[in-house]
Design an enzyme around this catalytic site. Sequence first.
Site, PDB file in Angstrom:
ATOM      1  CE  LYS A 107      -4.459   0.977   0.188  1.00  0.00           C
ATOM      2  NZ  LYS A 107      -5.566   0.169  -0.337  1.00  0.00           N
TER       3      LYS A 107
HETATM    4  P1  NAD Z   1     -12.922   8.322  -2.506  1.00  0.00           P
HETATM    5  O1  NAD Z   1     -11.918   9.339  -2.133  1.00  0.00           O
HETATM    6  O2  NAD Z   1     -13.337   8.192  -3.920  1.00  0.00           O
HETATM    7  O3  NAD Z   1     -14.272   8.535  -1.657  1.00  0.00           O
HETATM    8  C1  NAD Z   1     -14.334   8.669  -0.289  1.00  0.00           C
HETATM    9  C2  NAD Z   1     -15.640   9.406   0.000  1.00  0.00           C
HETATM   10  O4  NAD Z   1     -15.860   9.449   1.403  1.00  0.00           O
HETATM   11  C3  NAD Z   1     -15.630  10.843  -0.497  1.00  0.00           C
HETATM   12  O5  NAD Z   1     -16.851  11.127  -1.149  1.00  0.00           O
HETATM   13  C4  NAD Z   1     -15.477  11.655   0.786  1.00  0.00           C
HETATM   14  O6  NAD Z   1     -16.068  12.946   0.695  1.00  0.00           O
HETATM   15  C5  NAD Z   1     -16.199  10.776   1.788  1.00  0.00           C
HETATM   16  N1  NAD Z   1     -15.749  10.973   3.151  1.00  0.00           N
HETATM   17  C6  NAD Z   1     -14.507  11.205   3.610  1.00  0.00           C
HETATM   18  N2  NAD Z   1     -14.501  11.347   4.936  1.00  0.00           N
HETATM   19  C7  NAD Z   1     -15.777  11.193   5.334  1.00  0.00           C
HETATM   20  C8  NAD Z   1     -16.421  11.224   6.592  1.00  0.00           C
HETATM   21  N3  NAD Z   1     -15.743  11.453   7.710  1.00  0.00           N
HETATM   22  N4  NAD Z   1     -17.761  11.009   6.624  1.00  0.00           N
HETATM   23  C9  NAD Z   1     -18.454  10.768   5.494  1.00  0.00           C
HETATM   24  N5  NAD Z   1     -17.898  10.747   4.284  1.00  0.00           N
HETATM   25  C10 NAD Z   1     -16.579  10.951   4.198  1.00  0.00           C
HETATM   26  O7  NAD Z   1     -12.371   6.942  -1.915  1.00  0.00           O
HETATM   27  P2  NAD Z   1     -12.727   5.473  -2.387  1.00  0.00           P
HETATM   28  O8  NAD Z   1     -11.749   5.066  -3.407  1.00  0.00           O
HETATM   29  O9  NAD Z   1     -14.180   5.376  -2.645  1.00  0.00           O
HETATM   30  O10 NAD Z   1     -12.348   4.678  -1.053  1.00  0.00           O
HETATM   31  C11 NAD Z   1     -13.212   4.622   0.064  1.00  0.00           C
HETATM   32  C12 NAD Z   1     -12.783   3.469   0.949  1.00  0.00           C
HETATM   33  O11 NAD Z   1     -12.795   2.257   0.178  1.00  0.00           O
HETATM   34  C13 NAD Z   1     -11.376   3.566   1.524  1.00  0.00           C
HETATM   35  O12 NAD Z   1     -11.350   2.950   2.793  1.00  0.00           O
HETATM   36  C14 NAD Z   1     -10.555   2.744   0.564  1.00  0.00           C
HETATM   37  O13 NAD Z   1      -9.370   2.239   1.148  1.00  0.00           O
HETATM   38  C15 NAD Z   1     -11.528   1.640   0.239  1.00  0.00           C
HETATM   39  N6  NAD Z   1     -11.262   0.940  -1.022  1.00  0.00           N
HETATM   40  C16 NAD Z   1     -11.232   1.594  -2.210  1.00  0.00           C
HETATM   41  C17 NAD Z   1     -11.006   0.867  -3.377  1.00  0.00           C
HETATM   42  C18 NAD Z   1     -11.049   1.505  -4.750  1.00  0.00           C
HETATM   43  O14 NAD Z   1     -11.009   0.774  -5.734  1.00  0.00           O
HETATM   44  N7  NAD Z   1     -11.145   2.814  -4.860  1.00  0.00           N
HETATM   45  C19 NAD Z   1     -10.767  -0.509  -3.320  1.00  0.00           C
HETATM   46  C20 NAD Z   1     -10.807  -1.149  -2.079  1.00  0.00           C
HETATM   47  C21 NAD Z   1     -11.063  -0.406  -0.935  1.00  0.00           C
END
Ligand code: NAD
Length: 476
Positions: A107
């Site tokens: 990561k």
């Molecule tokens: P992203 O940045 O696209 O979206 C995150 C969203 O959460 C944003 O809309 C943000 O405004 C919102 N957010 C942030 N803090 C917040 C809070 N305190 N309360 C409410 N909303 C809040 O990120 P993502 O890629 O969607 O990732 C989200 C989670 O999923 C992370 O934990 C990431 O590690 C995990 N994840 C992502 C992927 C991927 O393919 N993108 C894959 C596996 C896991």
Amino acid sequence: MTQLREPGFRDSVDIMFNRAVAVMDLSPGLVEKIRVCNSTYTVRFGVRLRGQIHTFTGYRSVHSEHMEPVKGGIRYAPGVNQDEVEALAALMTYKCALVETPFGGSKGGLCIDPRDWEPHELEQITRRFAYELIKRDLINPAQNVPAPDMGTGEREMAWIVDQYARMNTTDINARACVTGKPLNAGGIQGRVEATGRGVQYALREFFRHPEDVAKTGLSGDLDGKRIVVQGLGNVGSHAARFLAQEDGARIVGVIERDGGLWDDAGLDIEAVLAHLRATGGVRNCPVGRFEPVGAELLEADCDILIPAAMEGVINLDNAARIRAPLIIEAANGPVTAGADEILRRRGIVIIPDLYANAGGVTVSYFEWVKNLSHIRFGRMQRRAEEARNRLLVEELERLSADRGLGWTLSPDFKRRFLTGAGELELVRSGLDDTMRIAYQSMREVWHARPDVSDLRMAAFIVAIDRVAKSYQSKGL
Ligand code: NAD
């Protein structure tokens, strides 16, 4: 009740790991080898922006190299730190093992709020960060392959692959150095929505097992289920959209940084997403009732809670008040180890992160294979498949006419049967298969072993067993 202290993210992952290995028959030495993070590289680099030099701190952790390349996203967030990156790298090891993608776990992260910078500035910062990682083989198609995570997406991946190609002009596999790229830079169809799609497939598979559903007190399928989603970013927005539009679920609540929205009848998710895109938040959204303290909606009465924003949001402070009988961890580490214990005691079923959000790495795997094979999935077979299906349809129609049977195939059936699978259909099929099989491997352990109380423990056991076998076959 024992007094619980809130552990950090890294400790949370260790506690979950320790619960699993406690019921496994592994030597203490091997357990320690699997648990520890192999290495973390910290880099501080300067970029001249807005007339002065700004220093940024970034990390790339490699948790386990039992398989190479190692895989794991790069996150852009102000709070990124070594503990968090190592915890996420460890989760990647177990996630890849659970869904059988042939990677070790890694990561990366950069301490930055991407909203503070213009796109051309972010490009400079990303290229410089990538340069530092590439020259140490911490980005490399054979050794370490990043992907998007919080705060990064296709755009950043396109900059990274271009940076790698510039520094490795004769590497024919350069495009495989990173996944989650846009299609025109070597990406694959279905990658952007893959994690959200995987959450949907995970829930569908869960609801195919009435015995498992019964543990939540729910029944039936996803149709009409009341869902709350926290975080409408890449993962949350796609999961919400698919579940509402394709499975008949009602998204009754959403939570974003600036508050939450609620509607018992189900929110119009497209309208919410359009407002979020336009304003950056959910305040003043024309649909739903606005709740200024969004996090309170985590505790609302609903059937399924989908934390899809960030880690640690369900913790010792609120675990006792969570009312959803089923939580699916779309984000990484949204439930702390302390909260996990409370929720388990309360009989709440948790579909764990290492399974629930594995759709992203699964489709990343397909993208990496596509890049290494230098050909789009379906390119060779699609028309051959269509031709064979057409033969069958024509023969059926001829038989019907010859014998005066009067059979007619419906136009919709014919259209669908005569359309060969392209890349998107194949990606979805591969993802669906992966999510089904991984769920079944977890539930087998969950149901077969009286000492395994929950799906998370089962998921860790399946994953650790595979990593252990891989180390053992190397002679460790
Ligand atoms: P992203 O940045 O696209 O979206 C995150 C969203 O959460 C944003 O809309 C943000 O405004 C919102 N957010 C942030 N803090 C917040 C809070 N305190 N309360 C409410 N909303 C809040 O990120 P993502 O890629 O969607 O990732 C989200 C989670 O999923 C992370 O934990 C990431 O590690 C995990 N994840 C992502 C992927 C991927 O393919 N993108 C894959 C596996 C896991």
